[in-house]
Scaffold this motif. Structure first.
Motif, PDB file in Angstrom:
ATOM      1  N   ILE A  19     -10.978   0.121   1.589  1.00 43.51           N
ATOM      2  CA  ILE A  19     -10.265  -0.826   2.437  1.00 43.51           C
ATOM      3  C   ILE A  19      -8.753  -0.812   2.243  1.00 43.51           C
ATOM      4  CG2 ILE A  19     -10.490  -2.767   0.834  1.00 43.51           C
ATOM      5  CD1 ILE A  19     -11.004  -4.555   3.324  1.00 43.51           C
ATOM      6  N   LEU A  20      -8.265  -0.551   1.030  1.00 47.37           N
ATOM      7  CA  LEU A  20      -6.826  -0.624   0.793  1.00 47.37           C
ATOM      8  C   LEU A  20      -6.024   0.332   1.677  1.00 47.37           C
ATOM      9  CD1 LEU A  20      -6.578  -1.062  -3.095  1.00 47.37           C
ATOM     10  CD2 LEU A  20      -6.389  -2.815  -1.321  1.00 47.37           C
ATOM     11  N   PRO A  21      -6.434   1.598   1.819  1.00 48.61           N
ATOM     12  CA  PRO A  21      -5.636   2.531   2.627  1.00 48.61           C
ATOM     13  C   PRO A  21      -5.615   2.236   4.121  1.00 48.61           C
ATOM     14  CG  PRO A  21      -7.012   3.722   1.063  1.00 48.61           C
ATOM     15  CD  PRO A  21      -7.499   2.305   1.086  1.00 48.61           C
ATOM     16  N   GLU A  22      -6.338   1.232   4.581  1.00 48.30           N
ATOM     17  CA  GLU A  22      -6.314   0.903   6.010  1.00 48.30           C
ATOM     18  C   GLU A  22      -5.157  -0.019   6.370  1.00 48.30           C
ATOM     19  OE1 GLU A  22     -11.087   1.275   7.032  1.00 48.30           O
ATOM     20  OE2 GLU A  22     -10.193  -0.699   6.797  1.00 48.30           O
ATOM     21  N   ALA A  23      -4.203  -0.203   5.454  1.00 47.91           N
ATOM     22  CA  ALA A  23      -3.096  -1.136   5.699  1.00 47.91           C
ATOM     23  C   ALA A  23      -2.314  -0.785   6.960  1.00 47.91           C
ATOM     24  CB  ALA A  23      -2.165  -1.163   4.490  1.00 47.91           C
ATOM     25  N   HIS A  24      -2.104   0.497   7.208  1.00 54.33           N
ATOM     26  CA  HIS A  24      -1.342   0.886   8.409  1.00 54.33           C
ATOM     27  C   HIS A  24      -2.068   0.469   9.682  1.00 54.33           C
ATOM     28  CE1 HIS A  24      -4.189   4.148   7.808  1.00 54.33           C
ATOM     29  NE2 HIS A  24      -3.952   4.582   9.027  1.00 54.33           N
ATOM     30  N   LEU A  25      -3.407   0.549   9.674  1.00 57.67           N
ATOM     31  CA  LEU A  25      -4.171   0.120  10.845  1.00 57.67           C
ATOM     32  C   LEU A  25      -4.158  -1.394  10.981  1.00 57.67           C
ATOM     33  CD1 LEU A  25      -7.251   2.519  10.697  1.00 57.67           C
ATOM     34  CD2 LEU A  25      -5.347   2.581  12.325  1.00 57.67           C
ATOM     35  N   GLU A  26      -4.226  -2.109   9.882  1.00 57.80           N
ATOM     36  CA  GLU A  26      -4.132  -3.566   9.957  1.00 57.80           C
ATOM     37  C   GLU A  26      -2.814  -3.974  10.605  1.00 57.80           C
ATOM     38  OE1 GLU A  26      -4.916  -5.399   6.147  1.00 57.80           O
ATOM     39  OE2 GLU A  26      -6.469  -3.920   5.711  1.00 57.80           O
ATOM     40  N   TYR A  27      -1.730  -3.317  10.216  1.00 61.34           N
ATOM     41  CA  TYR A  27      -0.413  -3.634  10.787  1.00 61.34           C
ATOM     42  C   TYR A  27      -0.373  -3.346  12.287  1.00 61.34           C
ATOM     43  CZ  TYR A  27       4.622  -3.562  11.607  1.00 61.34           C
ATOM     44  OH  TYR A  27       5.881  -3.814  12.111  1.00 61.34           O
ATOM     45  N   GLU A  37       0.826  -1.201   0.000  1.00 54.31           N
ATOM     46  CA  GLU A  37       0.000   0.000   0.000  1.00 54.31           C
ATOM     47  C   GLU A  37       0.862   1.254   0.000  1.00 54.31           C
ATOM     48  OE1 GLU A  37      -3.348   2.408  -0.114  1.00 54.31           O
ATOM     49  OE2 GLU A  37      -3.032   0.286  -0.598  1.00 54.31           O
ATOM     50  N   ALA A  38       2.003   1.215   0.677  1.00 57.38           N
ATOM     51  CA  ALA A  38       2.890   2.375   0.721  1.00 57.38           C
ATOM     52  C   ALA A  38       3.394   2.758  -0.662  1.00 57.38           C
ATOM     53  CB  ALA A  38       4.071   2.094   1.642  1.00 57.38           C
ATOM     54  N   ALA A  39       3.463   1.773  -1.561  1.00 64.27           N
ATOM     55  CA  ALA A  39       3.982   2.027  -2.907  1.00 64.27           C
ATOM     56  C   ALA A  39       2.899   2.158  -3.962  1.00 64.27           C
ATOM     57  CB  ALA A  39       4.938   0.897  -3.297  1.00 64.27           C
ATOM     58  N   ARG A  40       1.642   1.921  -3.610  1.00 66.59           N
ATOM     59  CA  ARG A  40       0.582   1.798  -4.615  1.00 66.59           C
ATOM     60  C   ARG A  40       0.349   3.085  -5.391  1.00 66.59           C
ATOM     61  NH1 ARG A  40      -5.110   2.399  -4.516  1.00 66.59           N
ATOM     62  NH2 ARG A  40      -5.057   2.928  -2.298  1.00 66.59           N
ATOM     63  N   LEU A  41       0.539   4.231  -4.783  1.00 67.61           N
ATOM     64  CA  LEU A  41       0.208   5.498  -5.424  1.00 67.61           C
ATOM     65  C   LEU A  41       1.416   6.188  -6.058  1.00 67.61           C
ATOM     66  CD1 LEU A  41      -2.255   6.983  -2.765  1.00 67.61           C
ATOM     67  CD2 LEU A  41      -2.768   5.542  -4.733  1.00 67.61           C
ATOM     68  N   ALA A  44      12.763   5.241   0.201  1.00 67.18           N
ATOM     69  CA  ALA A  44      11.750   5.447  -0.838  1.00 67.18           C
ATOM     70  C   ALA A  44      10.379   5.666  -0.216  1.00 67.18           C
ATOM     71  CB  ALA A  44      11.726   4.247  -1.783  1.00 67.18           C
ATOM     72  N   HIS A  45      10.100   4.973   0.887  1.00 65.28           N
ATOM     73  CA  HIS A  45       8.829   5.186   1.584  1.00 65.28           C
ATOM     74  C   HIS A  45       8.780   6.585   2.208  1.00 65.28           C
ATOM     75  CE1 HIS A  45       7.603   1.178   0.813  1.00 65.28           C
ATOM     76  NE2 HIS A  45       8.358   0.590   1.728  1.00 65.28           N
ATOM     77  N   LEU A  46       9.886   7.039   2.744  1.00 61.31           N
ATOM     78  CA  LEU A  46       9.940   8.390   3.305  1.00 61.31           C
ATOM     79  C   LEU A  46       9.680   9.428   2.226  1.00 61.31           C
ATOM     80  CD1 LEU A  46      10.528  10.330   5.635  1.00 61.31           C
ATOM     81  CD2 LEU A  46      12.963  10.183   5.031  1.00 61.31           C
ATOM     82  N   ALA A  47      10.299   9.250   1.063  1.00 57.11           N
ATOM     83  CA  ALA A  47      10.098  10.197  -0.034  1.00 57.11           C
ATOM     84  C   ALA A  47       8.642  10.202  -0.500  1.00 57.11           C
ATOM     85  CB  ALA A  47      11.031   9.840  -1.194  1.00 57.11           C
ATOM     86  N   GLU A  48       8.017   9.009  -0.508  1.00 62.20           N
ATOM     87  CA  GLU A  48       6.620   8.927  -0.937  1.00 62.20           C
ATOM     88  C   GLU A  48       5.702   9.634   0.045  1.00 62.20           C
ATOM     89  OE1 GLU A  48       3.297   7.543  -3.332  1.00 62.20           O
ATOM     90  OE2 GLU A  48       5.380   8.191  -3.619  1.00 62.20           O
ATOM     91  N   SER A  49       5.914   9.440   1.340  1.00 60.79           N
ATOM     92  CA  SER A  49       5.094  10.125   2.330  1.00 60.79           C
ATOM     93  C   SER A  49       5.285  11.633   2.217  1.00 60.79           C
ATOM     94  CB  SER A  49       5.454   9.654   3.732  1.00 60.79           C
ATOM     95  OG  SER A  49       4.629  10.273   4.692  1.00 60.79           O
ATOM     96  N   ARG A  50       6.504  12.042   2.004  1.00 59.00           N
ATOM     97  CA  ARG A  50       6.793  13.473   1.890  1.00 59.00           C
ATOM     98  C   ARG A  50       6.034  14.092   0.717  1.00 59.00           C
ATOM     99  NH1 ARG A  50      12.856  16.144   0.989  1.00 59.00           N
ATOM    100  NH2 ARG A  50      12.089  18.214   0.334  1.00 59.00           N
ATOM    101  N   THR A  89       0.179   8.496   5.426  1.00 57.15           N
ATOM    102  CA  THR A  89       0.465   7.687   6.614  1.00 57.15           C
ATOM    103  C   THR A  89       0.985   6.294   6.285  1.00 57.15           C
ATOM    104  OG1 THR A  89      -1.900   7.177   6.709  1.00 57.15           O
ATOM    105  CG2 THR A  89      -1.073   8.822   8.254  1.00 57.15           C
ATOM    106  N   ASN A  90       0.488   5.672   5.223  1.00 63.04           N
ATOM    107  CA  ASN A  90       0.967   4.324   4.922  1.00 63.04           C
ATOM    108  C   ASN A  90       2.460   4.297   4.614  1.00 63.04           C
ATOM    109  OD1 ASN A  90      -1.222   2.214   5.089  1.00 63.04           O
ATOM    110  ND2 ASN A  90      -2.278   3.751   3.854  1.00 63.04           N
ATOM    111  N   PRO A  91       2.985   5.143   3.709  1.00 61.05           N
ATOM    112  CA  PRO A  91       4.436   5.127   3.524  1.00 61.05           C
ATOM    113  C   PRO A  91       5.202   5.650   4.737  1.00 61.05           C
ATOM    114  CG  PRO A  91       3.410   6.819   2.150  1.00 61.05           C
ATOM    115  CD  PRO A  91       2.307   5.982   2.708  1.00 61.05           C
ATOM    116  N   ALA A  92       4.569   6.530   5.528  1.00 63.63           N
ATOM    117  CA  ALA A  92       5.250   6.992   6.743  1.00 63.63           C
ATOM    118  C   ALA A  92       5.482   5.832   7.702  1.00 63.63           C
ATOM    119  CB  ALA A  92       4.429   8.090   7.413  1.00 63.63           C
TER     120      ALA A  92
END
Length: 662
Positions: free
Chosen positions: A298-306, A22-26, A61-67, A48-51
């Motif tokens: 449902i897809l963006p809830e990945a951070h909550l699932e974790y 999910e962090a990379a999907r967008l 790469a996740h930090l750059a995506e969240s930024r 929040t997901n890439p964060a």
């Protein structure tokens, strides 16, 4: 948990893989440079997901995506455009998500962006807080039973805890306590399954924030949260992929939140919730994501699932098949959980449920406040939904803006539905006495029978003089449905009584006088035993809605096929109807000298909900219902004081009894 980004101990490889995906999907999308007309709630989890993924794995790469997404969101002058900018859902979502991102990766952001993010959160939080104070007693600020209240206050609380704004967190906490005290103890939700999955996660979020930031544990306060998975479970269609669509439901595939299932499983040790979480985040994930009309979905809830998944909770497939939720007057029963099983869901209650209706009336009288928002409630008391063989057979309208009883499986009086309907807030300003309710409820997994009577006469225009309109529904152990509708008007010219049945395809008249419901490969036979002199018509009913004021151009349409059976004009009306799924014979009318009944192969339903007197050649009973299977099974009764079967007295008691006899 949320503020510290610390999940329960133990391995979570599936949830971690979901988070990274999910962090990379967008990554292929460009953030908006200006505010689109549509909702921007999705920008929050895009950050929040890439964060969290960066926090967990350290990938730059996740930090750059969240930024990227943080920069886009903080440069928008307002959060929300088409409806209540800065003061509603867009702002609530972004306050929550960007505050979490600030907490999780703020130290890793460039100084300028970190300062801009904090400034934007302070600005938006102040705007939200001031609106909540100024609008108290009106809109979402005091609408304790609905999703806007929960989401906006959770966003304000998250920002308050991250930025150290105690006046924000205190106001949000006071509201949360009120909400928990006022929600129904049975766990039901009058806005329906879709708004359950959209709004209730934010109650869970707020409770986690409160416990982590202040050491206050309110998870058991009021009882709603501990029982609400049970409500959601029994509004699941057989096969688990779809949901019953009472209330405003965008579609039948917008009901799952794996994250919320996991959180309820972890908090209350519910194995069935853990199992549902695994199913929703695994086998059902992409179908839910692609077919659901709810956004972000449902897809963006990945951070909550974790963060919410607790691997120590065992997962168990659901087995219970019967449930009743008294506050909402909601009865749900099924023959099983497999794809081909049969389900019925039947409801009747005041607007919002009994507790909300009664409490909001006190708020109105004592404070002059309007606290019950009825936008997602329907004029559907007495209506039912039936699913069988993997398809919806008797259906609900789903989402609508102009809500009408004629869109439901209900009854019309002189062609009219409920009083003051055909509007969005269908229960607003109604007299307190205009309430529907369920009585004579029999439900229990051990018996297989389900019975309830909905009293709905009060919902019609007083000028129609409806003294009684009671619908009794019986669901048999084999999945057959029997309906007895008894109507009575004031003496005079009489009324026309119309029975409505909504389907996805036109019903087909059969040579034997029955009607065939067909949906996909599924079928059911409808037989109306009484009255015999009805006029029958089948017509198309179009329902249109805009499900979110944040996206004014969005339109949902649904085509219903309505079977109308209208009696001749009289002061009393009686409809006796059976709906038999599959290829089984549709039953025949039982010969009763008192009462009314239907007999099938192996099952007999005898009803007398008003006079409570049933007489056949084999049965003599003073009861609202006698429910019989073959000789190997004991009879069941409803509100009975006496039962004599084949000359043998089985029950003779002074007070009405409901349950198994013998």
């Amino acid at each position: 948990m949320l503020l510290s980004a610390t999940p329960p101990p133990g391995p979570r490889p599936a949830q971690q893989a979901r988070l990274y995906e999910e962090a990379a999907r967008l990554r292929g999308l460009n953030p908006p440079r200006t505010h689109p007309l549509a909702s921007i709630t999705w920008l929050g989890p895009a950050a929040t997901n890439p964060a969290l993924a960066h926090r967990v794995g350290g990938d730059p790469a996740h930090l750059a995506e969240s930024r990227r997404w943080i920069e886009a969101a903080v440069r928008l002058p307002h959060w929300g455009k088409a409806h209540m900018p800065d003061h509603d859902l867009d702002a609530g979502w972004l306050l929550h998500h960007l505050s979490l991102a600030c907490r999780w990766i703020g130290d890793d952001l460039p100084d300028g962006l970190r300062a801009l993010l904090r400034y934007k959160l302070l600005l938006q939080g102040r705007r939200m807080y001031e609106f909540a104070v100024a609008s108290e007693g009106g809109w979402w600020s005091s609408s304790y039973w609905q999703n806007h209240n929960w989401i906006c206050y959770a966003g304000l609380a998250t920002a308050g805890y991250v930025l150290g704004k105690e006046e924000w967190t205190e106001r949000a906490k006071e509201n949360l306590g009120t909400v928990l005290d006022l929600m129904p103890e049975d766990g039901s939700h009058a806005e329906g399954v879709v708004y359950w999955r959209y709004g209730v996660p934010f109650l869970a979020i707020h409770l986690d924030l409160l416990r982590e930031a202040e050491g206050i544990d309110w998870w058991d306060r009021g009882g709603f949260l501990s029982r609400t998975f049970h409500y959601r479970l029994h509004q699941t269609a057989p096969g688990f992929a779809r949901n019953v669509d009472h209330g405003d439901c965008h579609d039948r595939r917008s009901g799952h939140s794996a994250a919320l299932y996991y959180r309820l499983a972890a908090q209350y040790g519910i194995p069935e919730a853990q199992w549902m979480g695994d199913l929703a985040s695994g086998e059902l994930l992409w179908q839910e994501a692609s077919e659901s009309g709810v956004r972000p979905g449902i897809l963006p809830e990945a951070h909550l699932e974790y963060l919410w998944y607790d691997p120590s909770v065992p997962a168990t497939r659901p087995t219970g098949t019967r449930a009743f939720f008294p506050d909402l007057g909601l009865l749900a029963a099924r023959t099983g959980w497999d794809d081909d099983a049969t389900l019925v869901s039947f409801k009747a209650s005041p607007g919002g449920g009994h507790k909300a209706w009664e409490t909001s009336a006190k708020h109105r009288a004592e404070r002059g406040w309007e606290t019950l928002d009825q936008g997602h409630h329907h004029p559907d008391s007495g209506s039912f939904v039936m699913v069988s063989q993997g398809e919806f057979l008797a259906v609900d309208e789903g989402y609508s803006n102009r809500k009408r009883a004629a869109h439901h499986n209900l009854l019309l009086v002189d062609g009219q539905g409920y009083a003051d309907e055909d509007r969005y807030h269908v229960y607003k300003d109604l007299p307190f006495e205009r309430q529907a309710r369920q009585r004579d409820v029999l439900v229990g997994d051990e018996c297989g029978w389900v019975h309830a009577t909905a009293e709905i006469a009060a919902m019609y225009d007083p000028g129609l003089g409806v003294r009684r309109l009671d619908r009794t529904l019986v669901f048999t152990p084999s999945g057959r449905l029997v309906l007895l509708d008894l109507a009575e008007s004031e003496p005079g010219e009489g009324r026309e009584w119309t029975f409505l049945l909504q389907t996805d395809r036109p019903t087909e008249p059969q040579p034997d006088g029955t009607w065939l419901i067909r949906s996909g490969s599924a079928v059911a036979r409808v037989r109306q035993f009484a009255p015999l002199d009805t006029s029958v018509a089948s017509e198309v009913t179009e329902v249109e809605a805009n499900p979110t004021s944040s996206t004014p151009e969005l339109r949902l349409t649904r085509t219903l096929h309505t079977l109308r059976s209208t009696s001749s004009r009289s002061v009393s009306g009686l409809f006796l109807t059976a709906i038999t799924p599959g290829a089984a014979e549709p039953g025949k009318r039982a010969e009763c000298t008192d009462g009314h009944g239907v007999t099938f192969h192996g099952e007999t339903v005898l009803l007398s909900p008003v006079t409570r007197r049933i007489r056949t050649t084999a049965v003599s009973a003073d009861a609202a219902a006698v429910l019989l299977r073959d000789d190997a099974h004991a009879p069941y009764v409803v509100a009975a004081t006496r039962l004599e079967l084949n000359g043998r007295v089985l029950l003779d008691v002074p007070e009405p009894y409901t349950g198994k006899v013998g």
